[in-house]
Design a protein around this motif. Sequence first.
Motif, short mmCIF file in Angstrom:
data_model
loop_
_atom_site.label_atom_id
_atom_site.label_comp_id
_atom_site.label_asym_id
_atom_site.label_seq_id
_atom_site.Cartn_x
_atom_site.Cartn_y
_atom_site.Cartn_z
N UNK A 243 0.70 -1.21 -0.12
CA UNK A 243 -0.12 0.03 0.07
C UNK A 243 0.98 1.38 0.10
N UNK A 244 1.95 1.28 0.80
CA UNK A 244 2.97 2.29 0.84
C UNK A 244 3.52 2.64 -0.45
N UNK A 245 3.98 1.32 -1.25
CA UNK A 245 4.63 1.51 -2.38
C UNK A 245 3.51 2.14 -3.51
N UNK A 246 2.31 1.64 -3.47
CA UNK A 246 1.49 2.35 -4.50
C UNK A 246 1.16 3.74 -4.29
N UNK A 247 1.28 4.11 -3.20
CA UNK A 247 0.85 5.41 -2.55
C UNK A 247 2.21 6.42 -3.25
N UNK A 248 3.47 5.91 -2.78
CA UNK A 248 4.34 6.74 -3.46
C UNK A 248 4.70 6.78 -4.86
N UNK A 249 4.32 5.65 -5.59
CA UNK A 249 4.45 5.70 -7.06
C UNK A 249 3.43 6.36 -7.77
N UNK A 250 2.30 6.53 -7.14
CA UNK A 250 1.05 7.47 -7.62
C UNK A 250 1.55 8.71 -7.42
N UNK A 251 2.30 9.25 -6.35
CA UNK A 251 2.85 10.51 -6.45
C UNK A 251 3.97 10.91 -7.58
#
Length: 253
Positions: A243-251
């Motif tokens: 979930x954290x990886x997805x959030x960072x990649x979204x940014x």
Amino acid sequence: MSSRTQDDASGEGGTLLSRGRFRARLARGEADVGAAQALRGLAFFGPGGPVDTDPFDPRCRHVLIEDEAGRLLACFRYLWLETSAGIGASYSAQYYDLGRLEAFGGPLLELGRFCTRPGQVDPDVLRLAWGAIAALVDRGGARLLFGCASFTGTDAARYESAFGFLGARHAAPERWRIGVKAREVIRFVPGAGEARGVLKLIPPLLRTYLGMGGWVSDHAVVDRQMNTLHVFTGVETAAIPPARTRALRAIAG
């Protein structure tokens, strides 16, 4: 940093990432690096304090977070290592025995001197900084983020519960255990003084690392020059929660 990663990490004009009113870009020359050093001095030593410089600045790339008017709001620097065999040449290796990490593999990314302008509270600035870091990790394939996370001041008693918490719950795996190298250290006693609200004592940057599955040394180094107690922190990128990886990649986009 390899020429491939260095050249491909940014777009035209050195911009790593742009979102809304803010952008993250690589320093383009001495003036940019000097601006970052001045902001670091303000953040670390307060108004009227010295500019923050050290011998590692020329070896690192510097990232500036600015608003649309070009005002510098935050900065950090990074050292890219293609292989873990070179970790002994990192900033952190001055203070910690990193011998076990020489077998980690690579590439590795050392982050340091992360700071924001005093009074700067817009969370989008930090989100953009972490988005830029995520972009660097992805484009270069970094397997480990590492660096020193600092507690303000050198009064170890103030942080007894925080150090006990870190020792009990976030110590580095034995295979990557960080050895003692500095002359003056505070060894953690796992669970000692652990108390409710202990996370408030842990600096925001370190809380972010821990939220990504990060681990720390079993001791803090007393840095009287910087007036801090700091701990070695490592984040294995493959172990960052999805979930954290997805959030960072979204940014990072």
